[in-house]
Write an enzyme that holds these catalytic residues in place. Structure first.
Site, PDB file in Angstrom:
ATOM      1  N   ASP A  63      12.474 -16.599  -6.626  1.00 29.72           N
ATOM      2  CA  ASP A  63      11.378 -16.565  -7.587  1.00 29.72           C
ATOM      3  C   ASP A  63      11.912 -16.374  -9.001  1.00 29.72           C
ATOM      4  O   ASP A  63      13.067 -15.965  -9.195  1.00 29.72           O
ATOM      5  CB  ASP A  63      10.372 -15.459  -7.234  1.00 29.72           C
ATOM      6  CG  ASP A  63      11.040 -14.133  -6.907  1.00 29.72           C
ATOM      7  OD1 ASP A  63      12.224 -13.955  -7.241  1.00 29.72           O
ATOM      8  OD2 ASP A  63      10.376 -13.277  -6.321  1.00 29.72           O
ATOM      9  N   ASN A 133       3.823  -3.566  -2.014  1.00 29.53           N
ATOM     10  CA  ASN A 133       2.539  -4.050  -1.463  1.00 29.53           C
ATOM     11  C   ASN A 133       2.749  -5.063  -0.330  1.00 29.53           C
ATOM     12  O   ASN A 133       1.811  -5.729   0.084  1.00 29.53           O
ATOM     13  CB  ASN A 133       1.687  -4.672  -2.578  1.00 29.53           C
ATOM     14  CG  ASN A 133       2.367  -5.871  -3.232  1.00 29.53           C
ATOM     15  OD1 ASN A 133       3.485  -6.244  -2.849  1.00 29.53           O
ATOM     16  ND2 ASN A 133       1.713  -6.476  -4.214  1.00 29.53           N
ATOM     17  N   GLU A 140       2.183 -12.593  -3.193  1.00 28.11           N
ATOM     18  CA  GLU A 140       1.402 -11.362  -3.223  1.00 28.11           C
ATOM     19  C   GLU A 140       0.392 -11.347  -2.069  1.00 28.11           C
ATOM     20  O   GLU A 140       0.123 -12.390  -1.462  1.00 28.11           O
ATOM     21  CB  GLU A 140       0.667 -11.264  -4.567  1.00 28.11           C
ATOM     22  CG  GLU A 140       1.584 -11.268  -5.786  1.00 28.11           C
ATOM     23  CD  GLU A 140       2.334  -9.941  -6.000  1.00 28.11           C
ATOM     24  OE1 GLU A 140       2.537  -9.188  -5.025  1.00 28.11           O
ATOM     25  OE2 GLU A 140       2.723  -9.686  -7.153  1.00 28.11           O
TER      26      GLU A 140
END
Ligand code: GLP
Length: 232
Positions: A63, A133, A140
């Site tokens: 990324d 998370n 995400e």
């Protein structure tokens, strides 16, 4: 899924560095997928100390932030500083997600290539970290399990977590380009590195809990060749 608990961060770093070394020595033309963040820093140091021959290795980063890539916080700067400038890898052989995203995916696959170096199809070894998370790369919570390389908005939690690398939380980019979960899952082998008690709960949910797009890393339970390395 093989889950390995290691004594400490040093052992985590050297164990994963050994896996990368074995891959490169066995197959000098390997395609590696590489992570950023604080977790892999020790692994990169160990790898550099091994003085491996990187001249035929091809790398893809998971990324990149959407930001000026010359700034020290960019993942391009991170990779140069922590690995690329310390090995003999060819600059042309290290790739970061780029537009058009389909061309980046083609480069990974080895399709539409005239480059004679591109002898393997797809990523041989993908090293991953995990976000607090449950994200992997910048996929995400809520990311589709079928997702491919794309532009994403970063979660508020990710921005807060990564603020430690920037002057302030307002300085953290809000968007990134990430390999998709589908892209990552196409890798032949995946190694997940996890450092610290603060990640234990999300790791347990990801590898032992239900497989759900709310915890992107839980998709790894569906992969046939995943190894997890964890230390407190
Ligand atoms: C960033 C990266 C992820 C990485 C995560 C965890 O969000 N995009 O690829 O896994 O950070 O980083 P750390 O190792 O610093 O906890």
């Amino acid at each position: 899924m093989k889950i390995n608990v290691l004594k400490n961060y040093k052992e985590l770093s050297s164990t994963v560095a050994d896996i990368v070394e074995t891959q490169i020595k066995k197959h000098p033309l390997s395609k590696l997928c590489l992570p950023t963040g604080s977790t892999p820093l020790g692994m990169y140091d160990e790898l550099v100390n091994k003085k491996l021959d990187w001249k035929s290795v091809i790398t893809f980063n998971l990324d990149v932030y959407l930001m000026n890539i010359t700034r020290p916080q960019s993942y391009q700067s991170y990779m140069k500083k922590n690995l690329f400038d310390r090995t003999n890898i060819y600059p042309d052989h290290s790739h970061f997600p780029f537009r058009p995203f389909s061309a980046f995916e083609d480069k990974i696959d080895g399709t539409n290539q005239t480059d004679f170096m591109n002898t393997t199809m797809g990523i041989d070894l993908c090293i991953l970290g995990i976000g607090s998370n449950g994200h992997i790369a910048f996929n995400e919570p809520g990311s589709s399990f079928k997702s491919r390389t794309r532009l994403v908005n970063l979660d508020e939690q990710t921005i807060i977590d990564n603020a430690r690398f920037f002057d302030s939380v307002d300085d953290v980019p809000t968007q990134a380009i990430t390999m998709g979960l589908g892209t990552i899952m196409d890798s032949k082998k995946i190694v997940l590195m996890v450092n610290g008690l603060k990640k234990k709960s999300i790791l347990n949910q990801a590898i032992l809990g239900i497989i759900t797009e709310d915890i992107p890393a839980s998709i790894l339970q569906k992969h046939k060749n995943v190894e997890v390395y964890y230390c407190d």
